[in-house]
Design an enzyme around this catalytic site. Structure first.
Site, PDB file in Angstrom:
ATOM      1  CG  ASP A 431      -1.922   1.101   1.259  1.00 56.30           C
ATOM      2  OD1 ASP A 431      -1.739   2.081   0.527  1.00 56.30           O
ATOM      3  OD2 ASP A 431      -2.906   0.996   2.026  1.00 56.30           O
ATOM      4  CG  HIS A 432       3.201   4.009  -3.152  1.00 57.76           C
ATOM      5  ND1 HIS A 432       4.264   4.115  -2.292  1.00 57.76           N
ATOM      6  CD2 HIS A 432       3.668   4.398  -4.371  1.00 57.76           C
ATOM      7  CE1 HIS A 432       5.332   4.545  -2.949  1.00 57.76           C
ATOM      8  NE2 HIS A 432       5.000   4.727  -4.205  1.00 57.76           N
ATOM      9  NE  ARG A 433      -4.120   3.839   1.603  1.00 54.95           N
ATOM     10  CZ  ARG A 433      -5.248   3.369   2.140  1.00 54.95           C
ATOM     11  NH1 ARG A 433      -6.287   4.187   2.292  1.00 54.95           N
ATOM     12  NH2 ARG A 433      -5.348   2.107   2.502  1.00 54.95           N
TER      13      ARG A 433
END
Length: 461
Positions: A431-433
Site C-alpha cells: 500500500d503506497h499510502r
C-alpha cells in the site's frame, strides 16, 4: 392427548459466528423433527461470508421444528430450530405440530453460558421480526385457519391455497424483486417456478395495439434463452461473495505498487531436504513455504514499518508490534486467508506445526472465522500452480502481500559460470499510502537475501 406448554419450547437463534456477520446460509441439517438432541450436539452446518461452521445446540430435548430448509440464507438473530425441552411423550407428540409464529421464551434466572457470538444477556434482548421465508408447516396451518374462517363467514366452501413450488434461490429472487409467487405462472417440471418465470412476472406488460389500421412495428429479435446444457451459473454468495467485495474494496482503495525479484534458492531447497531428516522436525510439514515464511518474518523484524495498517477515520498509520501471518488458501468454497497468530514469536518447529494445521483445516473447510481475523501481512503461493509470479491484491487491513512463484531449475550464473540452479520469482505488493518504494524494496530484498543464503536466518534473527 398431552399438550405442550409454550415454556417447554426453546428457540435456537442463528448466532453471529464471526465479527460483524449479519447472515448465514444453512448448508445441511443433521437432525429432523422428532429427533432427540443433547447439549453440545451439532445440529446443522452453515456457511457465512468467511467460512463453513457447525452449530451445536445449547440444551437437551426433542426437535420440535426446523424453521428453514437447506439452502436458505438466514439473518443473525432469527430462530432456526425449535426444541421441546420438557421431555417425555408430550415432546414426541408435539414434534409434528407447528410451532407458534413468535413463541415467547422463558427467561432463565441469572446469566448462563452461551455460544461464542450467540446473543447477550436475556434481559436486554428483543426478538427481531422474521424476515425470511415462513415455515412450510406453519404456513399451511395459517392457510387452513383462514379457509375455515372464510367458510364460517359465509364466503363459500373452505379452500386451502397450496404453497407455490420454488427452490430457495428462486424464492429469494422473488422476494428481492417484490414478486408474489402465488401470482406467477410456473413453467418448470411438476409446476415448479423458475427464475425465468419470476423475471417474466416483473417484465412490463405489452402495450395494447392502436385502434388505427397502422401497421404493427416489427417484432424485436428474440432474446437467447439460457441453455443449461451449455452454461453453468454459480450463485455468488458466502465466501466467494465476501472475497469479491474485499478484493474490489482493496484494489480501489489502497494504491497498489508491486515489485519483483528473481532469486537463486538452491541453498534453501537443500536446507529443506536437511530439515526433513532432522529429528526435531519429524512429523511436521517441512517445505519451501515454511522457510519463505520465516524469511518474511526476519525481513519484517528488520523493517517493522511494513507490518502496519491505514486508519482512514483518524488518518493514522498503525504499526503492529506483532505478526499475524496470513496464508492464502484456495478451497472449494473460494479463497480464504487464515493467519498464524503471533508468528513472530514461534520457533521453526512451532511455525511448521502451525502452518500444517492451518493448511489441513482450510482444505477440510473447517477454518473458523476467528482464524481469518486480525491478519497483518500475507503470503500467497501461486507457484504450486506452476505460475512464475503475479501481482497480488493486498488483503484488506494490511500493508503488504508476498507472492511466491514456481521454483524451477534454470540456467544461472553462479561463481562466474552458467549452471543449473533452483530459481524463483517473488512479487511484493504494498500500500503506497504507508509504504514507500524504499521500504518496500528493502523488505523484498531481505526476503530474497535470506532465501539465497539461509544462514542469514541465524545471523539476522
Amino acid at each position: 392427548m398431552t399438550t405442550m406448554t409454550e415454556a417447554s419450547v426453546r428457540e435456537f437463534k442463528m448466532p453471529d459466528v464471526g465479527e460483524g456477520l449479519t447472515e448465514a446460509e444453512i448448508l445441511k441439517w443433521y437432525v429432523q423433527p422428532g429427533d432427540t438432541v443433547t447439549d453440545g450436539q451439532v445440529v446443522c452446518e452453515v456457511e457465512t461470508a468467511k467460512a463453513a461452521v457447525e452449530l451445536p445446540i445449547p440444551y437437551d430435548g426433542v426437535v420440535h421444528a426446523l424453521h428453514f430448509p437447506e439452502g436458505t440464507t438466514v439473518d443473525v438473530g432469527q430462530s432456526i430450530i425449535a426444541v421441546d425441552v420438557s421431555g417425555g411423550a408430550a415432546a414426541a407428540e408435539a414434534a409434528a405440530e407447528p410451532a407458534p409464529e413468535s413463541a415467547p421464551e422463558k427467561k432463565p434466572e441469572g446469566r448462563k453460558p452461551v455460544l461464542v457470538g450467540y446473543g447477550v444477556a436475556e434481559s436486554s434482548t428483543k426478538r427481531r421480526p422474521r424476515k425470511g421465508p415462513t415455515v412450510p408447516v406453519q404456513e399451511a396451518a395459517v392457510q387452513v385457519v383462514q379457509a375455515v374462517q372464510s367458510e364460517l363467514n359465509g364466503h363459500g366452501p373452505a379452500v386451502v391455497k397450496e404453497r407455490p413450488l420454488a427452490k430457495p434461490p428462486v424464492r429469494k429472487l422473488a422476494k428481492d424483486l417484490g414478486v408474489d409467487l402465488s401470482t406467477v405462472v410456473p413453467s418448470g417440471p411438476d409446476g415448479i417456478i423458475t427464475r425465468e418465470d419470476v423475471h417474466a412476472a416483473v417484465a412490463p406488460p405489452k402495450a395494447p395495439e392502436p385502434a388505427t389500421a397502422a401497421p404493427a412495428p416489427a417484432p424485436a429479435a428474440p432474446v437467447a434463452a439460457y441453455d443449461g446444457a451449455r452454461e453453468t451459473r454459480i450463485p455468488v454468495k458466502g465466501v466467494r461473495k465476501a472475497t469479491a467485495a474485499a478484493m474490489v474494496g482493496s484494489a480501489f482503495t489502497a494504491p497498489h505498487v508491486t515489485e519483483f525479484v528473481t532469486v537463486d534458492v538452491t541453498r534453501t531447497m537443500k536446507l529443506v531436504e536437511e530439515l526433513r531428516q532432522d529429528k526435531d522436525m519429524q512429523g511436521l510439514r517441512v517445505n519451501p513455504l515454511l522457510l519463505i515464511a520465516k524469511a518474511l518474518l526476519v525481513a519484517i523484524k528488520r523493517n517493522p514499518d511494513i507490518n502496519a495498517s491505514w486508519d482512514e477515520a483518524n488518518q493514522e498509520i498503525v504499526v503492529k508490534h506483532y505478526v499475524n501471518l496470513g496464508i492464502a488458501a484456495a478451497t472449494p468454497r473460494g479463497l480464504i486467508v487464515p493467519n498464524i497468530k503471533d508468528a513472530h514469536d514461534k520457533t521453526l518447529p512451532q511455525l511448521a506445526a502451525s502452518l500444517g494445521e492451518l493448511v489441513a483445516t482450510a482444505r477440510d473447510g473447517r477454518t473458523s472465522p476467528a482464524a481469518m481475523q486480525g491478519g497483518t501481512v500475507t503470503i500467497t503461493n501461486v507457484g504450486v500452480f506452476g505460475v512464475d509470479t503475479g501481482t497480488p491484491i493486498i488483503n484488506p487491513g494490511e500493508a503488504a502481500i508476498l507472492a511466491v512463484g514456481a521454483i524451477k531449475l534454470q540456467p544461472w550464473v553462479h561463481k562466474g559460470k552458467v549452471k543449473p540452479r533452483q530459481v524463483t520469482t517473488l512479487a511484493l505488493s504494498f500500500d503506497h499510502r504507508l509504504v514507500d518504494g524504499e521500504l518496500g524494496s528493502k523488505v523484498l530484498a531481505d526476503v530474497a537475501a535470506v532465501l539465497e543464503q539461509p544462514k542469514r536466518l541465524i545471523t539476522w534473527a
